[in-house]
Design an enzyme around this catalytic site. Structure first.
Site, PDB file in Angstrom:
ATOM      1  N   ASP A  84       0.870  -1.178   0.000  1.00 49.11           N
ATOM      2  CA  ASP A  84       0.000   0.000   0.000  1.00 49.11           C
ATOM      3  C   ASP A  84       0.903   1.222   0.000  1.00 49.11           C
ATOM      4  O   ASP A  84       1.474   1.565   1.040  1.00 49.11           O
ATOM      5  CB  ASP A  84      -0.913   0.010   1.233  1.00 49.11           C
ATOM      6  CG  ASP A  84      -1.761   1.269   1.308  1.00 49.11           C
ATOM      7  OD1 ASP A  84      -2.306   1.665   0.263  1.00 49.11           O
ATOM      8  OD2 ASP A  84      -1.867   1.855   2.398  1.00 49.11           O
ATOM      9  N   GLU A 111      -1.241  -1.454  -4.644  1.00 49.01           N
ATOM     10  CA  GLU A 111      -2.434  -0.626  -4.827  1.00 49.01           C
ATOM     11  C   GLU A 111      -2.098   0.572  -5.693  1.00 49.01           C
ATOM     12  O   GLU A 111      -1.098   1.255  -5.484  1.00 49.01           O
ATOM     13  CB  GLU A 111      -2.977  -0.161  -3.471  1.00 49.01           C
ATOM     14  CG  GLU A 111      -4.253   0.653  -3.579  1.00 49.01           C
ATOM     15  CD  GLU A 111      -4.860   0.991  -2.233  1.00 49.01           C
ATOM     16  OE1 GLU A 111      -5.205   2.178  -2.016  1.00 49.01           O
ATOM     17  OE2 GLU A 111      -4.987   0.077  -1.394  1.00 49.01           O
ATOM     18  N   ASP A 120      -2.625   0.889   7.097  1.00 54.05           N
ATOM     19  CA  ASP A 120      -1.840   0.790   5.867  1.00 54.05           C
ATOM     20  C   ASP A 120      -1.390  -0.656   5.685  1.00 54.05           C
ATOM     21  O   ASP A 120      -1.266  -1.138   4.552  1.00 54.05           O
ATOM     22  CB  ASP A 120      -0.621   1.715   5.947  1.00 54.05           C
ATOM     23  CG  ASP A 120      -1.004   3.142   6.273  1.00 54.05           C
ATOM     24  OD1 ASP A 120      -1.113   3.949   5.334  1.00 54.05           O
ATOM     25  OD2 ASP A 120      -1.212   3.446   7.457  1.00 54.05           O
TER      26      ASP A 120
END
EC number: 3.1.21.10
Length: 202
Positions: free
Chosen positions: A26, A86, A161
């Protein structure tokens, strides 16, 4: 464990021979999350999740260096077969997007250096794959992953996260086993869990 310090990530299982390993990332400029899962047959198991905390670093280039160092360390330790990352959310703040893109680029470059395939997923697709809801909150994604991977309450990280990164990894797992996953709509978590009992960690 204090996830903010993040000196030692959660190590729950060891990767066994013959298993596939997925690293989820992420991207972030202040905190970058990562999560590693192993795939055995049709089941996913959590290996590790944590964050790279750069809040104390004021120099943006020092932050990028820290991302490279830590991501490289994760790659060297867990030898993932693929990185699922992501995709940055395109907002109105151009400067913020530029910084986020740099952070993502460094993580991707680290994987390229080691010859690791990269798969990018939009936040909406990850949320749909994990919860069946494109507008699911971070808390809902984390809660579903806790169910799917049998993560104990005390093992859940402070920073989401880490669970966001885990979501990217799990999303790739679902895409591997059921390519159409993410396009279906589920009315609630119970329906999703009922239809995916074979993927629950054992």
């Amino acid at each position: 464990m204090n996830a903010e310090q993040n000196k030692d990530p959660f190590k729950l299982t060891a990767t066994r021979s013959g298993e596939k390993t997925i690293l989820g990332i992420d991207p972030g400029t202040n905190v970058m999350g990562y999560g590693v899962i192993s795939i055995s047959g049709n089941h996913a198991h959590l290996i590790v999740m944590g964050v790279i905390n750069m809040k104390k670093e004021r120099n943006p280039y020092t932050r990028l260096g820290k991302i490279l160092e830590r991501v490289t360390g994760v790659l060297n330790e867990y030898h993932p077969d693929v990185m699922a990352i992501e995709a940055p959310f395109f907002g109105k703040n151009v400067q913020s997007m530029l910084k986020l893109g740099r952070a993502q680029g460094v993580a991707i470059a680290a994987a390229i250096h080691y010859g690791i395939p990269i798969q990018e997923y939009a936040p909406l697709k990850i949320k749909m794959a994990i919860t069946g809801q494109g507008r699911a909150s971070k808390e809902q994604v984390a809660g579903m992953l806790q169910h799917l991977l049998n993560i104990k309450d005390e093992e859940m990280p402070k920073f989401m996260d880490a669970t966001d990164a885990l979501g990217a990894a799990y999303c790739h797992f679902l895409q591997m086993s059921t390519p159409e996953t993410g396009a279906r709509h589920y009315s609630n978590w119970k329906e999703y869990l009922t239809k995916h009992q074979d993927r629950l960690a054992k």
